[in-house]
Design a protein around this motif. Structure first.
Motif, mmCIF file in Angstrom:
data_model
loop_
_atom_site.group_PDB
_atom_site.id
_atom_site.type_symbol
_atom_site.label_atom_id
_atom_site.label_comp_id
_atom_site.label_asym_id
_atom_site.label_seq_id
_atom_site.Cartn_x
_atom_site.Cartn_y
_atom_site.Cartn_z
ATOM 1 N N GLU A 1 0.834 -1.204 0.000
ATOM 2 C CA GLU A 1 0.000 0.000 0.000
ATOM 3 C C GLU A 1 0.873 1.261 0.000
ATOM 4 O O GLU A 1 0.593 2.255 -0.682
ATOM 5 C CB GLU A 1 -0.928 -0.005 1.226
ATOM 6 C CG GLU A 1 -1.974 -1.105 1.231
ATOM 7 C CD GLU A 1 -3.031 -0.910 0.151
ATOM 8 O OE1 GLU A 1 -3.100 0.188 -0.451
ATOM 9 O OE2 GLU A 1 -3.787 -1.873 -0.112
ATOM 10 N N ARG A 2 1.969 1.234 0.784
ATOM 11 C CA ARG A 2 2.865 2.387 0.843
ATOM 12 C C ARG A 2 3.559 2.618 -0.499
ATOM 13 O O ARG A 2 3.703 3.753 -0.962
ATOM 14 C CB ARG A 2 3.901 2.182 1.940
ATOM 15 C CG ARG A 2 4.721 3.443 2.258
ATOM 16 C CD ARG A 2 5.735 3.177 3.335
ATOM 17 N NE ARG A 2 6.787 2.299 2.835
ATOM 18 C CZ ARG A 2 7.746 1.761 3.594
ATOM 19 N NH1 ARG A 2 7.731 1.973 4.898
ATOM 20 N NH2 ARG A 2 8.661 1.001 3.063
ATOM 21 N N TYR B 1 2.447 1.751 -3.471
ATOM 22 C CA TYR B 1 1.439 2.290 -4.387
ATOM 23 C C TYR B 1 1.299 3.804 -4.177
ATOM 24 O O TYR B 1 1.213 4.595 -5.130
ATOM 25 C CB TYR B 1 0.090 1.597 -4.160
ATOM 26 C CG TYR B 1 -0.124 0.365 -4.998
ATOM 27 C CD1 TYR B 1 -0.178 0.449 -6.391
ATOM 28 C CD2 TYR B 1 -0.302 -0.883 -4.407
ATOM 29 C CE1 TYR B 1 -0.377 -0.685 -7.159
ATOM 30 C CE2 TYR B 1 -0.505 -2.019 -5.165
ATOM 31 C CZ TYR B 1 -0.542 -1.925 -6.550
ATOM 32 O OH TYR B 1 -0.738 -3.033 -7.318
ATOM 33 N N ALA B 2 1.245 4.182 -2.896
ATOM 34 C CA ALA B 2 1.057 5.597 -2.576
ATOM 35 C C ALA B 2 2.256 6.428 -3.049
ATOM 36 O O ALA B 2 2.100 7.526 -3.607
ATOM 37 C CB ALA B 2 0.838 5.773 -1.082
ATOM 38 N N GLU B 3 3.484 5.946 -2.828
ATOM 39 C CA GLU B 3 4.683 6.680 -3.215
ATOM 40 C C GLU B 3 4.810 6.808 -4.730
ATOM 41 O O GLU B 3 5.306 7.807 -5.256
ATOM 42 C CB GLU B 3 5.927 5.982 -2.642
ATOM 43 C CG GLU B 3 6.034 6.106 -1.113
ATOM 44 C CD GLU B 3 7.251 5.354 -0.586
ATOM 45 O OE1 GLU B 3 7.924 4.666 -1.379
ATOM 46 O OE2 GLU B 3 7.497 5.445 0.636
ATOM 47 N N LEU B 4 4.359 5.782 -5.445
ATOM 48 C CA LEU B 4 4.439 5.791 -6.914
ATOM 49 C C LEU B 4 3.249 6.467 -7.562
ATOM 50 O O LEU B 4 3.226 6.690 -8.784
ATOM 51 C CB LEU B 4 4.568 4.359 -7.437
ATOM 52 C CG LEU B 4 5.865 3.613 -7.038
ATOM 53 C CD1 LEU B 4 5.782 2.156 -7.462
ATOM 54 C CD2 LEU B 4 7.063 4.277 -7.714
ATOM 55 N N GLY B 5 2.289 6.811 -6.753
ATOM 56 C CA GLY B 5 1.103 7.443 -7.272
ATOM 57 C C GLY B 5 0.286 6.538 -8.150
ATOM 58 O O GLY B 5 -0.387 6.990 -9.091
ATOM 59 N N VAL B 6 0.373 5.266 -7.842
ATOM 60 C CA VAL B 6 -0.374 4.282 -8.626
ATOM 61 C C VAL B 6 -1.687 3.990 -7.940
ATOM 62 O O VAL B 6 -1.744 3.794 -6.726
ATOM 63 C CB VAL B 6 0.432 2.984 -8.802
ATOM 64 C CG1 VAL B 6 -0.382 1.923 -9.553
ATOM 65 C CG2 VAL B 6 1.741 3.268 -9.517
ATOM 66 N N THR B 7 -2.725 4.014 -8.761
ATOM 67 C CA THR B 7 -4.041 3.685 -8.220
ATOM 68 C C THR B 7 -4.323 2.202 -8.435
ATOM 69 O O THR B 7 -4.210 1.716 -9.579
ATOM 70 C CB THR B 7 -5.141 4.515 -8.893
ATOM 71 O OG1 THR B 7 -4.832 5.909 -8.744
ATOM 72 C CG2 THR B 7 -6.516 4.219 -8.294
ATOM 73 N N ARG B 8 -4.682 1.532 -7.386
ATOM 74 C CA ARG B 8 -4.991 0.093 -7.512
ATOM 75 C C ARG B 8 -6.311 -0.091 -8.218
ATOM 76 O O ARG B 8 -7.274 0.606 -7.936
ATOM 77 C CB ARG B 8 -5.029 -0.546 -6.133
ATOM 78 C CG ARG B 8 -3.675 -0.514 -5.414
ATOM 79 C CD ARG B 8 -3.762 -1.205 -4.063
ATOM 80 N NE ARG B 8 -4.114 -2.625 -4.214
ATOM 81 C CZ ARG B 8 -4.275 -3.460 -3.188
ATOM 82 N NH1 ARG B 8 -4.190 -2.995 -1.958
ATOM 83 N NH2 ARG B 8 -4.567 -4.717 -3.418
#
Length: 220
Positions: free
Chosen positions: A209-210, A212-219
Motif C-alpha cells: 500500500e505504501r 502504491y502511494a509513493e508511486l502514485g499508482v491507483t490500484r
C-alpha cells in the motif's frame, strides 16, 4: 497354557529381565527373585509379595515348564524357560517380559525399555514382533499380545500382554478415529505459526500500500 496369575507373570518377567541385566547373579535365588518382584522402579503395578508367595508362583511355573530350578548349589536358584516352552524367539520373550513388568506401552516405549534385553533396530521391527504375538495361531496357544484402542489425547496406541488371560477393552476410553488427530503440543505450534504468517501477510500488505502511494499508482 492356562492364564498366569499376576505374581506368576511377574516372576517370569523378572527372571527374563535379570538374565540379561545381572548375568553374574543369574539364575536367581528365592530372595533375589522376591526383591526383583517387589522393585519400586520399572514395575507396574508395584507389588509386595512375600518369599513364600513367590515360592508358590515358582512352583506353579515349574509345573508349566516355564521355570527350572538349577542344581549344584546349596541355595536353590531359578531360571526361566519361556522361549523354549512357548516356542518364542528371544525378541518376543523380551517384549512380553517388559510388558509384564511395566504394563501397557507404545511401540516406541517398548523399543526403549527393551534395550537391555534385546536391541531392536527400529520401531517397525518392534511392531513386526508384536503383530506376530497378536496373530499367534490357536494351535500354538493363541495370541499373547493385544493392541489397545488409542486413548483420547494419545498419539500412539499402547500394547499389552495376554499371559494373564483376555483383556476387556469395552470400557476403555477410545480416541476419535480420524487421521486429522493432532496432539495438543502440535496444535499450539500450528496456531503460533499461523499467527506469525498472518502478521507477515499484514506487514507485506502495508508495504505494498505504501509503495502504491509513493508511486502514485491507483490500484484497480
Amino acid at each position: 497354557m492356562r492364564p498366569l496369575s499376576l505374581l506368576e507373570a511377574r516372576v517370569l518377567g523378572v527372571l527374563v529381565e535379570k538374565a540379561h541385566t545381572v548375568p553374574d547373579s543369574y539364575p536367581l535365588s528365592l530372595n533375589s527373585l522376591t526383591l526383583g518382584c517387589n522393585q519400586k522402579t520399572a514395575r507396574d503395578p508395584v507389588i509386595n509379595a512375600t518369599e513364600s508367595e513367590v515360592q508358590v508362583a515358582v512352583d506353579a511355573l515349574r509345573a508349566l515348564n516355564l521355570v527350572f530350578e538349577s542344581s549344584g548349589s546349596r541355595v536353590a536358584r531359578h531360571e526361566h524357560n519361556m522361549g523354549r516352552a512357548m516356542s518364542l524367539p528371544s525378541q518376543s520373550v523380551a517384549l512380553l517380559a517388559v510388558l509384564v513388568l511395566r504394563g501397557p506401552q507404545t511401540s516406541s516405549e517398548l523399543r526403549a525399555n527393551c534395550d537391555r534385553l534385546h536391541r531392536f533396530a527400529d520401531v517397525s521391527s518392534v511392531e513386526a514382533f508384536l503383530d506376530e504375538l497378536a496373530e499367534r495361531p490357536v494351535e500354538k496357544g493363541g495370541p499373547l499380545a493385544l493392541k489397545l484402542p488409542r486413548a483420547p489425547g494419545a498419539r500412539e496406541a499402547r500394547w499389552t500382554h495376554l499371559l494373564c488371560g483376555p483383556v476387556d477393552v469395552s470400557s476403555m476410553p477410545v480416541a476419535a478415529h480420524t487421521e486429522e488427530f493432532v496432539a495438543a503440543g502440535e496444535l499450539a505450534s500450528l496456531k503460533a505459526q499461523q499467527a506469525a504468517l498472518q502478521s507477515e501477510v499484514a506487514a507485506l500488505r502495508a508495504l505494498v500500500e505504501r509503495l502504491y502511494a509513493e508511486l502514485g499508482v491507483t490500484r484497480s
